[in-house]
Structures are given as structure tokens and as C-alpha cells.
Design a protein around this motif. Structure first.
Motif, PDB file in Angstrom:
ATOM      1  N   GLU A 124      24.599 -21.302 -31.460  1.00 15.70           N
ATOM      2  CA  GLU A 124      25.196 -20.764 -30.286  1.00 15.70           C
ATOM      3  C   GLU A 124      25.510 -19.515 -30.807  1.00 15.70           C
ATOM      4  O   GLU A 124      25.819 -19.076 -31.823  1.00 15.70           O
ATOM      5  CB  GLU A 124      26.603 -21.573 -29.767  1.00 15.70           C
ATOM      6  CG  GLU A 124      27.472 -21.750 -31.093  1.00 15.70           C
ATOM      7  CD  GLU A 124      28.804 -22.338 -30.622  1.00 15.70           C
ATOM      8  OE1 GLU A 124      28.865 -23.129 -29.657  1.00 15.70           O
ATOM      9  OE2 GLU A 124      29.927 -22.500 -31.412  1.00 15.70           O
TER      10      GLU A 124
ATOM     11  N   GLY B  68      25.485 -17.677 -25.390  1.00 16.22           N
ATOM     12  CA  GLY B  68      24.263 -18.308 -25.505  1.00 16.22           C
ATOM     13  C   GLY B  68      24.008 -19.198 -26.224  1.00 16.22           C
ATOM     14  O   GLY B  68      24.221 -19.259 -27.650  1.00 16.22           O
ATOM     15  N   SER B  69      23.363 -20.491 -25.929  1.00 20.00           N
ATOM     16  CA  SER B  69      23.168 -21.684 -26.805  1.00 20.00           C
ATOM     17  C   SER B  69      22.023 -22.212 -26.633  1.00 20.00           C
ATOM     18  O   SER B  69      21.284 -22.262 -25.380  1.00 20.00           O
ATOM     19  CB  SER B  69      24.318 -22.426 -26.540  1.00 20.00           C
ATOM     20  OG  SER B  69      24.662 -23.020 -25.608  1.00 20.00           O
TER      21      SER B  69
ATOM     22  N   VAL C  89      18.093 -16.112 -26.183  1.00 24.43           N
ATOM     23  CA  VAL C  89      18.428 -17.566 -26.537  1.00 24.43           C
ATOM     24  C   VAL C  89      16.907 -18.237 -26.484  1.00 24.43           C
ATOM     25  O   VAL C  89      16.352 -18.839 -27.178  1.00 24.43           O
ATOM     26  CB  VAL C  89      19.195 -18.063 -25.367  1.00 24.43           C
ATOM     27  CG1 VAL C  89      19.024 -19.736 -25.452  1.00 24.43           C
ATOM     28  CG2 VAL C  89      20.603 -17.738 -25.712  1.00 24.43           C
TER      29      VAL C  89
ATOM     30  N   LEU D 191      18.920 -25.102 -23.059  1.00 23.83           N
ATOM     31  CA  LEU D 191      19.286 -23.721 -23.053  1.00 23.83           C
ATOM     32  C   LEU D 191      20.146 -23.302 -22.230  1.00 23.83           C
ATOM     33  O   LEU D 191      20.120 -23.411 -20.864  1.00 23.83           O
ATOM     34  CB  LEU D 191      18.066 -22.654 -23.195  1.00 23.83           C
ATOM     35  CG  LEU D 191      16.783 -23.025 -23.841  1.00 23.83           C
ATOM     36  CD1 LEU D 191      15.680 -22.317 -23.430  1.00 23.83           C
ATOM     37  CD2 LEU D 191      17.199 -23.147 -25.401  1.00 23.83           C
TER      38      LEU D 191
ATOM     39  N   THR E  46      21.195 -12.231 -22.529  1.00 22.91           N
ATOM     40  CA  THR E  46      21.560 -13.084 -23.616  1.00 22.91           C
ATOM     41  C   THR E  46      20.609 -14.446 -23.434  1.00 22.91           C
ATOM     42  O   THR E  46      20.015 -14.868 -24.446  1.00 22.91           O
ATOM     43  CB  THR E  46      22.975 -13.742 -23.111  1.00 22.91           C
ATOM     44  OG1 THR E  46      23.660 -12.694 -23.472  1.00 22.91           O
ATOM     45  CG2 THR E  46      23.276 -14.943 -23.954  1.00 22.91           C
TER      46      THR E  46
END
Ligand SMILES: NC(=O)c1ccc[n+]([C@@H]2O[C@H](COP(=O)([O-])OP(=O)(O)OC[C@H]3O[C@@H](n4cnc5c(N)ncnc54)[C@H](OP(=O)(O)O)[C@@H]3O)[C@@H](O)[C@H]2O)c1
Length: 312
Positions: free
Chosen positions: A153, A241-242, A203, A252, A199
């Protein structure tokens, strides 16, 4: 070098200051191009006076310059990934390695870019595309070799942090975005940052780097900043963002999240970026900092170029 804007000029400045053992055999901006045994200082002062002259036709630049590495530092359209996508595919066809600071071609056409590189037997460097000087790509690569990374993250866009802090102080979203633009923190068109797509692109790039997948932007669930975000006591809202992997499934996501004040992503200073990787054996690894500016991006690009050329 294609593109002599903020990052391109910073890249030339690094060539002048650090004198790495590489030659500059071609440069292009939107209007012109030069080739030959070029002096970075001369190109820099020429570009500062205006557009480059069209010394050779654009279509002949690669065949005349015969570069080992094509460096893409062009402004790139977020919807089409052009002109970077075409320049990079042409570069592979011409037998050059490619280094780019642009996230869009990778986030939209990861599989195509990598298969072009593979068919040409050439490498693709993209450290600068996922956080400028934040060494997220290098750390992701290294951790993926060492361990099974289960998730990550990150706060990967400084603009949204600035905007969120302004709204926490009472501004509306519109007022906060306008202030970010006035202070040069946000681009003239900040929509890609504010809506979370900047972002999301990072990611996607990091997930593919970690897990060898070919995800693209359509695979990410993206919620940008849509309203005023008041921080609750002891918490700060950040655009996070993870990515997570379970078996063959990768998920995602980008969304604003309240984080405890002492969370590593909440305690980043100013516009700093940061990312946390979680792995079976390594536990938690936090990487943060790096200048989020053209000089930081240019340094990442030079690092990739030297690595590919195997010089330092
Ligand atoms: N700025 C940052 O801090 C930063 C950080 C990380 C990554 N990046 C990425 O780095 C890239 C460059 O960013 P930047 O801030 O330097 O952009 P910029 O200041 O807008 O400069 C863009 C450059 O691209 C050139 N260009 C546009 N179309 C072209 C074409 N068809 N052929 C050749 N050159 C063309 C422009 O030419 P003219 O000079 O003739 O207009 C200009 O020199 C972008 O992909 C950006 O996302 C930027």
C-alpha cells in the motif's frame, strides 16, 4: 532523448554535472530534432532559447543516431499513451533499449511493451515512472526476488496529500485544488491526480513488477477525491493505492482512507511519497521519500540508463 521539458532539461543537467561515460547521439522535442555527437550543455542552452531545429527528418532520427538506449521524457497523453508508446515501440524495433519516465504506456500496454522488448532482446527501464525518485520499482524487484510479497500500500501522488490536508483544514475540494495549482503542486489539469488515475497507474506498474502479471488500468478499482475530507481525531485521510495477491488473483485499489497519525503513510512529510510492502518472510518493509520533482525523476532515469549500459 525524446522530450526536453522539465525532466528532459534536468536529465541534460545531470549529464553535464555528473559526466557519466555515455554519449548523447540524438535529442528531440515536439518540433525538432538533432543528431550527432552532441554536447549536453550546447543542447541545453539551445533548448532554453526555444524549439529545436529539425536537423534531420523525425523518421530518420533513430536510423541516423543509432542509439543504444532511447530515453522517453515526453509529455504523454493519459488516454492514448502517445507519443511515448509509438516512440518506445519504434526504439525496440530499431534495436535500442528503452528508459521511460512515463507511466501511461506501462499502465495501459504492459504486455505489449514487454513483448516488444523481449522480441527485440532489449531492456525496458521504468524506475522514474512509479514515483520519480522514490525507489519503489527497485525495492519491489528486490523484495520479489527475496520473498513472496502478499500486498503493498502506498501514497504515490503528492498532489492528493496536499489537497487532503487543505480540506482537513476546512477548504472545499475545489478551493484546495485551486490552491495546489497556484502553488505549483498540481498540474494545470489536475484531474488525473485528483480522480486517482495517476496513483492507479503506479499501482499497476508496481503490481506487475512484483507479481509478473500483465494488469492494466481496467483491473484497478479506483475512487478518487470526490468531496471534502475532514480528518477525525487521531487520523489523517490519504489517497492510498494498494495491491494484494491471493493465489493467482491480484486485486488493485485506489481510495481515500483514514489512517492513524502514526501510520507510516500518514506521517510522510509534505509531498513525500511512500510505500509499504508486506511479505511472508520479510514482514513489513517501508520505503519513503525521494524528491517528487523533475530532478528526482531525471536521477531515476539516469540510474536506469547507466544500469542498462552497465556503467556507473
Ligand atoms: N515533472 C515531473 O516531476 C515528473 C516526475 C516523474 C515522471 N514524469 C514524467 O516524465 C515525462 C515528462 O514530464 P515533464 O514534466 O518533463 O513534461 P513537460 O515539461 O511537459 O515536457 C514534455 C516534453 O515533451 C516534448 N514532446 C511532446 N510531444 C513530443 C513529441 N511528439 N516528440 C518529441 N517531444 C515531444 C515537449 O516538447 P516541447 O519542448 O517542444 O514542448 C517537451 O519538451 C512525463 O511522462 C511525466 O509524466 C514527470
Amino acid at each position: 532523448v525524446f522530450g526536453l521539458g522539465r525532466v528532459g532539461l534536468a536529465f541534460l543537467e545531470l549529464l553535464i554535472q555528473r559526466r557519466p561515460p555515455i554519449g548523447l547521439v540524438g535529442v528531440a522535442d515536439s518540433k525538432g530534432q538533432l543528431t550527432g555527437n552532441l554536447d549536453p550543455g550546447t543542447v541545453l542552452s539551445m533548448k532554453r532559447r526555444g524549439h529545436l531545429p529539425a536537423q534531420v527528418p523525425r523518421k530518420n532520427l533513430l536510423s541516423v543516431g543509432r542509439p543504444d538506449v532511447v530515453v522517453d521524457l515526453m509529455a504523454c497523453d493519459f488516454a492514448s499513451a502517445e507519443p511515448s508508446l509509438s516512440v518506445m515501440l519504434d526504439a525496440f524495433q530499431a534495436g535500442a533499449h528503452v528508459v521511460t519516465a512515463s507511466k501511461t504506456p506501462l499502465a495501459r500496454y504492459w504486455a505489449q511493451m514487454h513483448s516488444a522488448a523481449e522480441s527485440a532482446g532489449r531492456r525496458l527501464g521504468y524506475s522514474g515512472s512509479a514515483g520519480a525518485a522514490l525507489p519503489a520499482v527497485a525495492v519491489a524487484r528486490s523484495l520479489a526476488r527475496a520473498d513472496r510479497i502478499t500486498s503493498f500500500e502506498g501514497v504515490l501522488t503528492g498532489t492528493t496529500t496536499f489537497v487532503l490536508d487543505e480540506t482537513a483544514r476546512g477548504s472545499t475540494l475545489e478551493e484546495a485544488v485551486a490552491k495546489a495549482q497556484r502553488e505549483g503542486v498540481a498540474e494545470p489539469d489536475p484531474s488525473t491526480d485528483i480522480e486517482g488515475w495517476d496513483t492507479a497507474a503506479k499501482v499497476v506498474i508496481l503490481a506487475n513488477t512484483l507479481w509478473g502479471t500483465s494488469a492494466d488500468l481496467n483491473d484497478a478499482k479506483v475512487t478518487g477525491l470526490v468531496s471534502r475530507y475532514r480528518s477525525t481525531p487521531g487520523k489523517k485521510v490519504r489517497l492510498v493505492g494498494s495491491g494484494a495477491r491471493k493465489g493467482d488473483d491480484v486485486s488493485l485499489e485506489v481510495a481515500p482512507k483514514p489512517l492513524p497519525q502514526d501510520h507510516p503513510l500518514a506521517s510522510l512529510k509534505g509531498l513525500e511519497k511512500g510505500i509499504i510492502f508486506f511479505g511472508d518472510s520479510i514482514g513489513r518493509v517501508v520505503t519513503s521519500g525521494g524528491r517528487s520533482n523533475p530532478a528526482g525523476a531525471a536521477a531515476a532515469v539516469l540510474g536506469d540508463t547507466l544500469e542498462i549500459m552497465e556503467v556507473s
